[in-house]
Design a protein around this motif. Sequence first.
Motif, PDB file in Angstrom:
ATOM      1  N   ARG A  26       0.872  -1.467   0.136  1.00 55.93           N
ATOM      2  CA  ARG A  26      -0.072  -0.063   0.036  1.00 55.93           C
ATOM      3  C   ARG A  26       0.665   1.377   0.062  1.00 55.93           C
ATOM      4  NH1 ARG A  26      -4.919  -1.658  -0.329  1.00 55.93           N
ATOM      5  NH2 ARG A  26      -5.639  -3.420   1.073  1.00 55.93           N
ATOM      6  N   VAL A  29       2.073   1.776  -3.649  1.00 59.80           N
ATOM      7  CA  VAL A  29       0.857   2.167  -4.283  1.00 59.80           C
ATOM      8  C   VAL A  29       0.804   3.651  -4.179  1.00 59.80           C
ATOM      9  CG1 VAL A  29      -1.636   2.163  -4.477  1.00 59.80           C
ATOM     10  CG2 VAL A  29      -0.406  -0.140  -4.348  1.00 59.80           C
ATOM     11  N   ARG A  34       0.357   3.743  -8.959  1.00 55.99           N
ATOM     12  CA  ARG A  34      -0.298   2.512  -9.713  1.00 55.99           C
ATOM     13  C   ARG A  34      -1.249   1.745  -8.678  1.00 55.99           C
ATOM     14  NH1 ARG A  34       3.038   0.827 -14.108  1.00 55.99           N
ATOM     15  NH2 ARG A  34       4.725   2.319 -14.252  1.00 55.99           N
ATOM     16  N   SER A  35      -2.008   1.009  -9.157  1.00 59.68           N
ATOM     17  CA  SER A  35      -3.043   0.073  -8.396  1.00 59.68           C
ATOM     18  C   SER A  35      -2.264  -1.119  -7.899  1.00 59.68           C
ATOM     19  CB  SER A  35      -3.968  -0.651  -9.307  1.00 59.68           C
ATOM     20  OG  SER A  35      -3.296  -1.659 -10.162  1.00 59.68           O
ATOM     21  N   TYR A  36      -2.979  -1.487  -6.685  1.00 58.54           N
ATOM     22  CA  TYR A  36      -2.406  -2.442  -5.802  1.00 58.54           C
ATOM     23  C   TYR A  36      -2.011  -3.656  -6.552  1.00 58.54           C
ATOM     24  CZ  TYR A  36      -2.173  -5.741  -1.616  1.00 58.54           C
ATOM     25  OH  TYR A  36      -1.779  -6.642  -0.873  1.00 58.54           O
ATOM     26  N   GLY A  37      -2.942  -3.969  -7.492  1.00 62.58           N
ATOM     27  CA  GLY A  37      -2.822  -5.302  -8.442  1.00 62.58           C
ATOM     28  C   GLY A  37      -1.397  -5.318  -9.136  1.00 62.58           C
ATOM     29  N   SER A  38      -1.323  -4.017  -9.741  1.00 67.87           N
ATOM     30  CA  SER A  38      -0.178  -3.963 -10.494  1.00 67.87           C
ATOM     31  C   SER A  38       1.245  -3.815  -9.783  1.00 67.87           C
ATOM     32  CB  SER A  38      -0.203  -2.717 -11.470  1.00 67.87           C
ATOM     33  OG  SER A  38       0.067  -1.461 -10.510  1.00 67.87           O
ATOM     34  N   HIS A  40       1.571  -5.681  -6.799  1.00 74.28           N
ATOM     35  CA  HIS A  40       1.588  -6.910  -6.360  1.00 74.28           C
ATOM     36  C   HIS A  40       2.166  -7.935  -7.515  1.00 74.28           C
ATOM     37  CE1 HIS A  40       0.198 -11.006  -5.596  1.00 74.28           C
ATOM     38  NE2 HIS A  40       0.271 -10.620  -4.095  1.00 74.28           N
TER      39      HIS A  40
END
Length: 63
Positions: A26, A29, A34-38, A40
């Motif tokens: 986080r 992020v 960028r997004s959490y998913g990216s 990760h």
Amino acid sequence: MRKPNAARDQLLHDLRNAYEGGASIRTLVASTGRSYGSIHSMLIESGTPLRGRGGPNHRRRVP
């Protein structure tokens, strides 16, 4: 398949170093936008061993 990109490789390296240095996903992020998913996915791609979920989930019971 993607071509190797020096800027992306540098980002993967920087993210891995920050995460292994104690930064949370986080936090990464927030600092990259960028997004959490990216984030990760990029950590997985870079071979970073991910930490388990933390937080105050496992407290001792006091009798």
